[in-house]
Design a protein around this motif. Structure first.
Motif, PDB file in Angstrom:
ATOM      1  N   LEU A  51       0.826  -1.202   0.000  1.00  0.00           N
ATOM      2  CA  LEU A  51       0.000   0.000   0.000  1.00  0.00           C
ATOM      3  C   LEU A  51       0.865   1.259   0.000  1.00  0.00           C
ATOM      4  N   GLY A  52       0.395   2.280  -0.731  1.00  0.00           N
ATOM      5  CA  GLY A  52       1.096   3.552  -0.777  1.00  0.00           C
ATOM      6  C   GLY A  52       0.126   4.706  -0.800  1.00  0.00           C
ATOM      7  N   VAL A  53       0.670   5.935  -0.789  1.00  0.00           N
ATOM      8  CA  VAL A  53      -0.152   7.138  -0.860  1.00  0.00           C
ATOM      9  C   VAL A  53       0.497   8.121  -1.825  1.00  0.00           C
ATOM     10  N   ALA A  54      -0.334   8.784  -2.630  1.00  0.00           N
ATOM     11  CA  ALA A  54       0.115   9.823  -3.548  1.00  0.00           C
ATOM     12  C   ALA A  54      -0.634  11.107  -3.224  1.00  0.00           C
ATOM     13  N   THR A  55      -0.036  12.234  -3.544  1.00  0.00           N
ATOM     14  CA  THR A  55      -0.636  13.542  -3.260  1.00  0.00           C
ATOM     15  C   THR A  55      -0.900  14.280  -4.568  1.00  0.00           C
ATOM     16  N   ARG A  56      -1.925  15.122  -4.530  1.00  0.00           N
ATOM     17  CA  ARG A  56      -2.317  15.823  -5.752  1.00  0.00           C
ATOM     18  C   ARG A  56      -1.414  17.021  -6.013  1.00  0.00           C
ATOM     19  N   GLU A  57      -0.953  17.129  -7.256  1.00  0.00           N
ATOM     20  CA  GLU A  57      -0.233  18.302  -7.742  1.00  0.00           C
ATOM     21  C   GLU A  57      -0.881  18.720  -9.052  1.00  0.00           C
ATOM     22  N   GLU A  58      -1.592  19.846  -9.005  1.00  0.00           N
ATOM     23  CA  GLU A  58      -2.342  20.344 -10.154  1.00  0.00           C
ATOM     24  C   GLU A  58      -3.370  19.303 -10.583  1.00  0.00           C
ATOM     25  N   GLU A  59      -3.247  18.720 -11.793  1.00  0.00           N
ATOM     26  CA  GLU A  59      -4.318  17.863 -12.286  1.00  0.00           C
ATOM     27  C   GLU A  59      -4.047  16.374 -12.107  1.00  0.00           C
ATOM     28  N   VAL A  60      -2.926  15.992 -11.486  1.00  0.00           N
ATOM     29  CA  VAL A  60      -2.614  14.578 -11.296  1.00  0.00           C
ATOM     30  C   VAL A  60      -2.147  14.333  -9.860  1.00  0.00           C
ATOM     31  N   PHE A  61      -1.999  13.044  -9.516  1.00  0.00           N
ATOM     32  CA  PHE A  61      -1.425  12.651  -8.227  1.00  0.00           C
ATOM     33  C   PHE A  61      -0.023  12.117  -8.460  1.00  0.00           C
ATOM     34  N   VAL A  62       0.901  12.489  -7.578  1.00  0.00           N
ATOM     35  CA  VAL A  62       2.304  12.107  -7.740  1.00  0.00           C
ATOM     36  C   VAL A  62       2.832  11.553  -6.429  1.00  0.00           C
ATOM     37  N   GLY A  63       4.007  10.970  -6.517  1.00  0.00           N
ATOM     38  CA  GLY A  63       4.652  10.443  -5.316  1.00  0.00           C
ATOM     39  C   GLY A  63       4.462   8.953  -5.218  1.00  0.00           C
ATOM     40  N   GLY A  64       4.281   8.488  -4.030  1.00  0.00           N
ATOM     41  CA  GLY A  64       4.211   7.058  -3.788  1.00  0.00           C
ATOM     42  C   GLY A  64       5.293   6.645  -2.821  1.00  0.00           C
ATOM     43  N   GLY A  65       6.461   7.334  -2.920  1.00  0.00           N
ATOM     44  CA  GLY A  65       7.540   7.123  -1.969  1.00  0.00           C
ATOM     45  C   GLY A  65       7.781   5.665  -1.654  1.00  0.00           C
ATOM     46  N   THR A  66       7.741   5.348  -0.367  1.00  0.00           N
ATOM     47  CA  THR A  66       7.870   3.977   0.093  1.00  0.00           C
ATOM     48  C   THR A  66       6.506   3.473   0.545  1.00  0.00           C
ATOM     49  N   PRO A  67       6.319   2.158   0.619  1.00  0.00           N
ATOM     50  CA  PRO A  67       5.039   1.636   1.121  1.00  0.00           C
ATOM     51  C   PRO A  67       4.724   2.171   2.507  1.00  0.00           C
ATOM     52  N   ILE A  68       3.440   2.350   2.801  1.00  0.00           N
ATOM     53  CA  ILE A  68       3.035   3.029   4.044  1.00  0.00           C
ATOM     54  C   ILE A  68       2.875   2.089   5.227  1.00  0.00           C
ATOM     55  N   LEU A  69       2.828   0.773   4.991  1.00  0.00           N
ATOM     56  CA  LEU A  69       2.678  -0.186   6.086  1.00  0.00           C
ATOM     57  C   LEU A  69       3.676  -1.321   5.937  1.00  0.00           C
ATOM     58  N   GLU A  70       4.383  -1.621   7.013  1.00  0.00           N
ATOM     59  CA  GLU A  70       5.277  -2.773   7.039  1.00  0.00           C
ATOM     60  C   GLU A  70       4.437  -4.027   7.225  1.00  0.00           C
ATOM     61  N   PRO A  71       4.532  -5.002   6.336  1.00  0.00           N
ATOM     62  CA  PRO A  71       3.722  -6.208   6.472  1.00  0.00           C
ATOM     63  C   PRO A  71       4.006  -6.955   7.776  1.00  0.00           C
ATOM     64  N   ALA A  72       2.941  -7.501   8.359  1.00  0.00           N
ATOM     65  CA  ALA A  72       3.053  -8.360   9.528  1.00  0.00           C
ATOM     66  C   ALA A  72       2.900  -9.808   9.073  1.00  0.00           C
ATOM     67  N   THR A  73       2.727 -10.719  10.004  1.00  0.00           N
ATOM     68  CA  THR A  73       2.587 -12.128   9.633  1.00  0.00           C
ATOM     69  C   THR A  73       1.321 -12.367   8.825  1.00  0.00           C
ATOM     70  N   TRP A  74       0.205 -11.759   9.242  1.00  0.00           N
ATOM     71  CA  TRP A  74      -1.089 -12.047   8.611  1.00  0.00           C
ATOM     72  C   TRP A  74      -1.195 -11.472   7.200  1.00  0.00           C
ATOM     73  N   ASP A  75      -0.416 -10.405   6.880  1.00  0.00           N
ATOM     74  CA  ASP A  75      -0.449  -9.809   5.542  1.00  0.00           C
ATOM     75  C   ASP A  75       0.942  -9.810   4.902  1.00  0.00           C
ATOM     76  N   ALA A  76       1.756 -10.809   5.261  1.00  0.00           N
ATOM     77  CA  ALA A  76       3.131 -10.862   4.776  1.00  0.00           C
ATOM     78  C   ALA A  76       3.218 -11.048   3.272  1.00  0.00           C
ATOM     79  N   HIS A  77       2.220 -11.688   2.673  1.00  0.00           N
ATOM     80  CA  HIS A  77       2.249 -11.936   1.232  1.00  0.00           C
ATOM     81  C   HIS A  77       1.768 -10.734   0.426  1.00  0.00           C
TER      82      HIS A  77
END
Length: 267
Positions: A51-77
């Protein structure tokens, strides 16, 4: 105005962790949360989304950076299908996760003050059907009275569950599914009725359909799809994941489009 000149709001970017696909997204104001992957060949698992997040700049969304959540055991895949509501403290997200490729998805929760930095609920997952089936692609409505309604993709269609503790746990409806033969549910409440979009089709050839309900359980389907793929290059094969937005009497929809089978989905 959310009608960019190139037709889409956000797309996979080269040399990023979401370089191959952006498969689902949820937009709220100037933020867009999405699931993506860099997997693109037989040496990588194409279901290993983060999962990631992008922010709006003018007419599009940009970014993404690094994933926003470190997977745990239940969502490791994989982590997929984020859905977000605004709260007094910031934002709450629900999403589905899988511990391995041969395990069915269940639903987890995360919290954020600013929508950018997220903390997973330590008690995840917060919902898995008692039947042992899947709970994929959650979509939620906050009734404003401490109850969270949730619809997920189950074994035979879209299923309903209710939380009376703010979304920390859910009880499934006794007569699921409430909608059959469809995928990627997205539900919203406009103050008078529930409105849902969902996708039907096969082999990535999906079309977005529409239904409405006064209680979230009994639905009336519109005749035929409301959005189909067209000749534009980025959505010529398929459309799905239609999230509805109310904007001063105008209904807008954010959705995922695919150019052709195996191509990169864009929003």
């Amino acid at each position: 105005d959310l009608r960019p000149s190139m037709g889409y709001l956000f797309a996979p970017a080269p040399d990023t962790w979401y370089a191959f696909q952006v498969t689902s997204a949820h937009r709220m104001g100037g933020l867009l949360w999405f699931a993506g992957t860099a997997a693109h060949d037989d040496t990588l698992d194409k279901n290993a989304y983060l999962l990631g997040v992008a922010t709006r700049e003018e007419e599009v969304f940009v970014g993404g950076g690094t994933p926003i959540l470190e997977p745990a055991t239940w969502d490791a895949h994989s982590q997929n299908a984020p859905t977000v509501i605004a709260t007094a403290e910031g934002y709450t997200m629900w999403f589905h996760g899988r511990s391995s490729d041969d395990v069915l998805p269940v639903v987890g929760r995360a919290f954020s003050v600013d929508g950018i930095t997220w903390t997973a609920d330590p008690d995840n997952p917060v919902y898995s059907p008692s039947s042992g089936g899947r709970a994929a692609h959650p979509t939620v409505v906050d009734d404003g009275d401490g109850r969270i309604e949730m619809w997920t993709l189950g074994e035979e269609g879209i299923e309903y569950a209710l939380s009376s503790d703010g979304g920390a746990s859910f009880t499934p409806f006794c007569d699921n599914p409430v909608l059959r033969l469809c995928k990627t549910p997205e539900v919203t409440w406009n103050g008078e009725r529930y409105l849902a979009t969902y996708a039907c089709g096969e082999d990535l050839d999906y079309r977005i359909h529409w239904a409405e309900s006064f209680d979230g359980l009994r639905w009336v389907n519109a005749d035929g799809p409301i959005l189909t793929a067209n000749g534009e290059s980025w959505q010529s094969q398929s459309v799905a994941n239609g999230q509805v937005h109310w904007n001063e009497g105008v209904i807008e929809m954010t959705y995922v489009g695919v150019e052709e089978t195996g191509a990169e989905p864009r929003n």
